[in-house]
Design an enzyme around this catalytic site. Structure first.
Site, PDB file in Angstrom:
ATOM      1  N   ASP A  37       0.840  -1.198   0.000  1.00  0.00           N
ATOM      2  CA  ASP A  37       0.000   0.000   0.000  1.00  0.00           C
ATOM      3  C   ASP A  37       0.873   1.245   0.000  1.00  0.00           C
ATOM      4  OD1 ASP A  37      -2.180   1.599   0.063  1.00  0.00           O
ATOM      5  OD2 ASP A  37      -3.037   0.787   1.904  1.00  0.00           O
TER       6      ASP A  37
ATOM      7  N   LYS B 292      -6.530  10.609  10.612  1.00  0.00           N
ATOM      8  CA  LYS B 292      -6.056   9.901   9.415  1.00  0.00           C
ATOM      9  C   LYS B 292      -6.922  10.161   8.190  1.00  0.00           C
ATOM     10  CE  LYS B 292      -5.175   5.350   7.408  1.00  0.00           C
ATOM     11  NZ  LYS B 292      -5.119   3.891   7.619  1.00  0.00           N
TER      12      LYS B 292
ATOM     13  N   ASP C 141      -4.340   2.693  -5.148  1.00  0.00           N
ATOM     14  CA  ASP C 141      -2.921   2.805  -4.778  1.00  0.00           C
ATOM     15  C   ASP C 141      -2.486   1.651  -3.885  1.00  0.00           C
ATOM     16  OD1 ASP C 141      -4.416   3.523  -2.602  1.00  0.00           O
ATOM     17  OD2 ASP C 141      -3.180   5.223  -2.020  1.00  0.00           O
TER      18      ASP C 141
END
Length: 1315
Positions: free
Chosen positions: A935, A1004, A1234
């Site tokens: 990741d 986050k 991604d």
């Protein structure tokens, strides 16, 4: 005189019955049969029954049910026979019943038909007679006859009506040009002396002319690159559907109607005239084709190659003389059109091409059509793809599937059958009920209702078609041809499936209409070139099969193109208004047809019919919407029946064979169902037009990447599926992502909170408001649980259906280039649970390092050790090996360590894989099917840091090599904590309350999405959600929620602004007020302001820590943005430059466009909303469309969307480059944006490719290339160069943000760039 077989004795009723069915029926008319029965002493029921069957089964010259005299004579004979039998002492025959039946046969329209139950009521005394069984047989025969008669009458009525209304359609054009109108009249009157072919030749010589200055100002979309909007797009789709359904005269009639009115004529384009001409050409109708040419000339249009191809094709079919054809070809040459272009530039079928060639050779016998142009090997010139398309590279090792050619061919046949059926039915994984009497009775009741509904739906569809046909005869764009696209059987089946799947809480009529319209559109696109496809696909499989070889290794697209496969014709999408209007019409048909006995709802009610679906209104987000809701009794019936089947569209499930390679923007993926390479909002064409104008070679990178992603073979992880199903069929487990059943949903409150107490006079308004809020909250939770349960049911049912199969997930992309699987319900882009159910169908030995990567991946899934090195993570996995093995062996009964992971189901699947590997005799030889993920570390910020060469930002997101991974989320949280501590020391109360609650998890999501354009409002909602998940954080009521008295809570301690809803603090309960204050101040001052607005009667309580959830999120989101500004200064400067550029571009009246580094053209589909209203029926539907390019760009969306969309286009380019290079190296590769997946043995190779391609991508001058493209696209037009907006845009685009000193080559050595 008729003769009979000798073996038949008079009086033998059984033998006589056989005689009448076997011998007499096919030979004698009903009258003859009725007059000879006395010889055989037959029961009258038998004679009548046999005569009925006789008349129904054959065409008799004296049909029984049609001839009144025959029926009356038969009745007299039957009565005489009865009297004879009575005199002989035979049991009485119920004459009255027979007479009734004859009456029924004589006058069915009078309503004399009775159900069998009533007919049998009068036969109680004759039940023991020999004729009673014939009476029963007569009942069934009579019903069969009536059904057949009604069916035949219906068909006859349809034929008569079709012929009648087609005669009403106008074919002769009404021309606005007097000269052309006079020529047409003269030619029609002198047709015998002036053939239509000569008229066409003379007409072609007429120079195109405009009838007025208004016509000269007609829309510019007269050309082949026309951008059809609104009515034009609707007209084109109407004509297309008319041709597809065989209603060419109707299309011609509507064309004539629109052409005859100058305002409507402006909507007609050359492609519309050509489409109708092509239809007449296929039928060889030259007169009608000439009519269209008259209208074309009358509109001032010049015929193109398609026009001439239609005319010449028609001449070829009619075998016309060479002189007319020669004049036509001469005129075509004078118009500057090449003869060869008819065979190279015009899409033709083999038959059309043959007829065209036949006509041309009559005029030019030596003409040889050019061979289909062999596409010159177009090579993508992008420097990023030079290695991908390099010839004869010995390093290339394209992967093959693990299946043989024979196995793949068998899978192809399975997929072909699925797509030809258009739907697939799978078994539901819901718990199987006991087959009690109630269940069996409910299923029987449902079966009976569906039989009744089918009949009613057929009738309603026919009536709707008749109504729409009438509207079409008046020249209006009705839905008639759309309703004819599918057979009535298909439509009925689709509507019954929709009724079955409707949730108990109902569905928005607009959503339902949209879905139904789309399903019709998708099914009508089904191609039928099965035999040719089968041959070519078999050759294509030689490239993929494990036991075959090809001459030269190549990419799948290159191999498919080398087979000479013709490209599928591109079809225009329907406008959104047509899709919704068609779906709405079908939904209303379903509402009218679906009825059930009221006894199902109230057992003691009379047996009247009540609707199954009700149309009600409800409020959703302050908007009133119409909802179609099933009757609770019907919902209960479905629950009791517990039928275990689900039906999906064939394009909504994974494929059972490798997808077709992508070869163009509209050709690839499914075998027969056309799919677009770039998904977009229905009705939008701007993306498709950009792709079609793009040189084909420029799209090769995207086409090949999509093909590679779709060629990955998958299988279901059976052990994980069994465990999930065990929880799913019990009571679910929301903590593990397994939704609970509806039985676990919150029920309406009881006792003092019961809704019925709202009716009591002693209940105060505040209590009523609280009751309403509590009821609304519970209903919302119940709806959410139902939605989650249905989503899980679809996923798990498909997983169970595919458990022992290999399957594929074809991909396409959104307008930014991000890729997605076409299957919406079961894919690897879903939740933790969805990903854990999937693994690679093709395994790879672990090799020397594969087991280590499995351990690292397992620790990553737990969410622990994010700041530790890879070696530390491996060591941690070894320390936990006992827990890992326990989780693998006893997942539901052991220590359940896996349940504490961030991604519990994927962690469990990895535990099982690690256990199997460590217990293998040789772990390095263990064949693993498990996908290991790598990741990106806040990938959006990584791209920003690379664009700006920002050394500080690069270090924060692991672009720089380091011994330990850098965690940008933890760093932002630490910076926010610094700000919080400073404010707490200054006495800011919210900062004091937040002490100890600022963590990585809280910030986050906001940090991750800031680079993708999240606003402060969106960031505040994200942080508020995280704070509410913290059990220790004081939270009772958010400030956005009224208190029990209906008053709004207090304000923002930092900004001093009132934290009431956007419309301000209420003057009374839930009322309106002046706008909130915005001056800076602390909590007490904000309180005073709110109290001042509310007045003394509504004084707010003193602030307590429990009121800080909402204001704490306000405080934190601002501090997060401030922290990112300090840490990523280069990122913010690029973001501002992109935002300002987009703002100025939209002010010039254009939408923002750019081209990705791989050559994919991008345009932002954000325009000002245009309201579309569909009136009539159940309700008027109004929806907003933001894809209408005739509207001005939406400046706010254009400027806010450009930075995140541009970054998304970069991360998709990086992913595609990685995918293509991994494919060259023989790796299995898939991605979730991604997050890159491959086998454990290949992680190191994939990591190397990933880093190399990131460096190559950002080594290009991306921002300068973007600046040059935008200047050329928006600032190079001399007509707009003096505009102030263009001048400002030019200045902004020339001021490309300066870059820092970061060295990109360091990324290649960064261990934690992707990890």
């Amino acid at each position: 005189m008729h003769t009979f077989p000798a073996e038949v004795e008079p009086g033998d009723a059984l033998s006589t019955g056989i005689l009448f069915r076997v011998y007499l029926v096919p030979r004698f008319c009903s009258l003859c049969c009725s007059l000879v029965f006395l010889q055989f002493k037959m029961a009258p029921d038998l004679v009548l029954g046999c005569c009925l069957v006789s008349s129904a089964q054959r065409g008799c010259d004296v049909p029984f049910v049609e001839n009144l005299h025959v029926r009356q004579a038969l009745l007299r004979v039957l009565k005489a026979r009865v009297r004879q039998l009575q005199a002989e002492g035979v049991a009485e025959v119920p004459v009255k019943r027979v007479a009734k039946r004859v009456t029924v046969a004589r006058a069915p329209e009078a309503g004399g038909a009775q159900p069998p139950r009533q007919a049998q009521a009068g036969a109680q005394g004759a039940a023991a007679t020999p004729s009673s069984r014939w009476a029963q047989k007569l009942d069934s025969d009579q019903q069969l006859t009536e059904k057949r008669k009604q069916r035949l009458e219906g068909k006859l009525r349809k034929r008569v009506e079709k012929g009648a209304w087609q005669k009403q359609l106008r074919l002769e054009p009404r021309l606005l040009s007097r000269k052309l109108a006079g020529q047409l009249q003269h030619w029609e009157q002198g047709a015998p002396r002036s053939p239509w072919e000569e008229q066409l030749a003379q007409l072609l010589q007429e120079a195109p002319h405009r009838l007025s200055s208004e016509a000269a100002a007609a829309p510019a979309d007269r050309g082949p690159e026309s951008r059809l909007e609104g009515q034009q797009q609707r007209l084109l789709s109407f004509f297309e559907c008319c041709l597809l359904t065989g209603h060419l005269p109707l299309a011609h009639h509507v064309l004539v109607t629109h052409h005859s009115k100058s305002q409507q004529q402006r909507l007609l384009t050359l492609s519309m005239y050509n489409m109708v001409m092509l239809g007449w050409a296929r039928q060889g109708s030259f007169k009608e084709l000439t009519y269209v040419f008259f209208m074309l000339k009358d509109a001032g249009l010049a015929p193109d190659l398609q026009s001439y191809a239609a005319a010449l094709q028609c001449m070829g079919r009619l075998d016309q003389d060479a002189g007319t054809i020669r004049r036509c070809l001469k005129q075509m040459a004078q118009d500057g059109l090449q003869l060869q272009g008819l065979f190279t530039a015009v899409p033709l079928s083999a038959e059309e091409r043959a007829e065209l060639l036949r006509a041309v050779r009559k005029a030019k016998p030596t003409f040889t059509p050019p061979r289909p142009p062999v596409p010159s090997p177009q090579v993508n010139t992008s420097p990023l793809l030079r290695e991908i398309y390099a010839k004869q590279d010995p390093a290339v090792s394209y992967p093959r599937l693990h299946l043989s050619l024979k196995e793949l061919q068998g899978l192809f046949q399975q997929q072909l059958r699925v797509e030809m059926a258009t739907t697939i039915t799978v078994e539901s994984v819901e718990k199987v009920p006991l087959l009690t009497k109630e269940v069996l009775h409910a299923r029987k009741t449902l079966a009976g209702l569906r039989t009744r509904w089918r009949t009613a739906l057929y009738r309603e569809l026919q009536e709707t078609k008749e109504s729409e046909a009438h509207a079409a005869r008046e020249g209006r764009l009705s839905l008639f041809p759309y309703l004819c696209l599918l057979s009535e059987k298909e439509v009925v089946r689709m509507l019954l499936q929709t009724l079955q799947a409707l949730p108990a809480q109902g569905e928005s009529l607009l959503f339902l209409a949209h879905e139904l319209g789309l399903r019709v559109f998708k099914r009508k696109q089904l191609r039928n070139e099965v035999q040719e496809l089968e041959q070519r696909y078999s050759k294509y499989l030689h490239l993929l099969a494990s036991d075959t070889q090809v001459a030269e290794p190549c990419l799948p697209r290159q191999h498919w193109e080398a087979l000479g496969v013709p490209e599928a014709p591109h079809e225009q999408p329907w406008p959104m208004s047509v899709v919704v209007q068609l779906g709405k019409q079908l939904a209303e048909v379903l509402v009218r047809a679906a009825q059930m006995p009221s006894s199902l709802a109230a057992p003691r009610s009379p047996g009247t019919l009540i609707p199954v679906l009700y149309h009600v209104y409800s409020f959703r987000s302050f908007r009133q919407i119409g909802i179609l809701k099933p009757h609770p009794a019907f919902t209960q019936l479905l629950e009791t029946a517990a039928e275990r089947t689900l039906t999906f569209e064939s394009t909504d499930v994974p494929m059972l064979c490798p997808p077709l390679p992508w070869t163009s923007p509209h050709s690839g993926a499914f075998l027969l169902s056309p799919t677009r390479m770039m998904r977009s909002v229905e009705g939008s064409q701007q993306h498709q037009l950009l792709l079609e104008r793009c040189p084909p070679a420029e799209l090769h990178g995207a086409l090949d990447a999509l093909t590679q992603l779709g060629n990955c073979a998958w299988r279901v992880n059976g052990r994980v599926l069994d465990l999930v199903l065990e929880l799913f069929t019990d009571k679910g487990c929301p903590r593990l992502g397994v939704p609970a059943p509806p039985s676990e949903a919150p029920r309406p409150p009881e006792g003092r909170q019961a809704p019925k107490r709202c009716l009591l006079p002693e209940v105060s308004p505040a209590e009523k408001a609280e009751m309403r809020r509590e009821l609304a909250r519970r209903l919302k939770v119940a709806r959410e649980m139902q939605s989650l349960r249905a989503d899980a049911l679809y996923r798990l049912s498909l997983a169970q259906h595919l458990r022992h199969r290999v399957f594929w997930l074809p991909h396409n992309m959104d307008f930014r280039g991000r890729t997605y699987p076409c299957s919406p319900h079961f894919n690897h882009l879903g939740s933790d649970l969805a990903r854990a159910l999937l693994e690679f169908a093709q395994g790879r030995p672990l090799g020397p390092h594969g087991l280590n990567w499995l351990k690292i991946h397992l620790v990553n899934l737990t969410g622990l050790k994010k700041r530790e090195s890879l070696q530390a993570r491996r060591d941690y996995a070894d320390e936990l090996m006992e827990d890992i093995l326990d989780s693998a062996d006893r997942p539901m009964t052991g220590r359940k360590w896996w349940m504490e992971a961030d991604e519990p189901w994927q962690a469990l699947a990895c535990c099982m894989e690690v256990a199997r590997a460590v217990r293998a005799p040789d772990p390095t030889a263990y064949v693993s099917h498990f996908p290991v993920h790598q990741d990106g570390s806040c990938n959006g910020l990584q791209h920003y840091a690379a664009l700006g060469r920002d050394s500080v930002g690069a270090a924060s997101v692991n672009l720089l090599p380091s011994d330990l991974p850098q965690d940008v989320y933890s760093e932002v949280a630490a910076q926010v904590e610094v700000f919080r501590r400073q404010d707490a020391e200054q006495g800011v109360q919210v900062a004091q309350v937040l002490e100890g609650f600022i963590s990585r998890k809280v910030v986050k999501q906001t940090v991750m999405t800031v680079v993708y354009g999240v606003t402060r409002y969106g960031g505040r909602l994200q942080i508020e959600k995280r704070l509410r998940e913290i059990h220790d954080f004081p939270q009772v009521r958010g400030a956005e929620t009224p208190d029990p008295a209906g008053h709004w809570a207090a304000g923002d301690p930092d900004t001093g602004s009132c934290l009431c809803p956007p419309w301000g603090p209420p003057a009374g309960p839930m009322g309106a007020s002046p706008p909130p204050q915005s001056a800076r101040g602390h909590w007490p001052r904000a309180i005073r302001r709110c109290r001042g607005n509310l007045g003394p009667a509504h004084a707010l309580p003193s602030p307590s820590p429990q009121d800080f959830v909402w204001e704490a999120s306000h405080y934190l989101v601002r501090q997060v943005f401030n922290s990112l500004q300090e840490m990523f200064s280069g990122t913010r400067s690029i973001q501002r430059w992109l935002t300002e550029s987009a703002r100025l571009i939209s002010h010039t009246g254009s939408a923002v466009e750019w081209v990705t580094p791989l050559g994919i053209p991008i345009i932002q589909p954000y325009h000002r909303d245009s309201k579309v209203m569909i009136k009539g029926g159940l309700q008027s539907l109004t929806f907003s469309s933001s894809v209408d390019t005739s509207q001005k760009p939406n400046t706010l969306k254009q400027k806010n969307g450009f930075p995140p969309n541009f970054i998304h286009s970069l991360d998709s380019s990086h992913m595609m480059l990685t995918a293509l290079h991994c494919y060259r190296k023989g790796l299995t590769f898939v991605s979730v944006h991604d997050c890159f997946w491959t086998h454990a043995a290949d992680v190191a190779v994939m990591n190397q490719v990933c880093r190399e391609q990131f460096v190559r991508l950002h080594s290009q001058p991306i921002l300068h290339n973007l600046s040059r493209f935008l200047i050329e696209r928006f600032c190079s037009d001399p007509r707009t160069s003096k505009s102030i907006w263009v001048s400002r845009l030019m200045d902004t685009l020339l001021s490309v943000p300066k870059t820092g000193t970061f060295n990109l080559e360091q990324v290649k050595h960064s261990t934690y760039f992707f990890s």
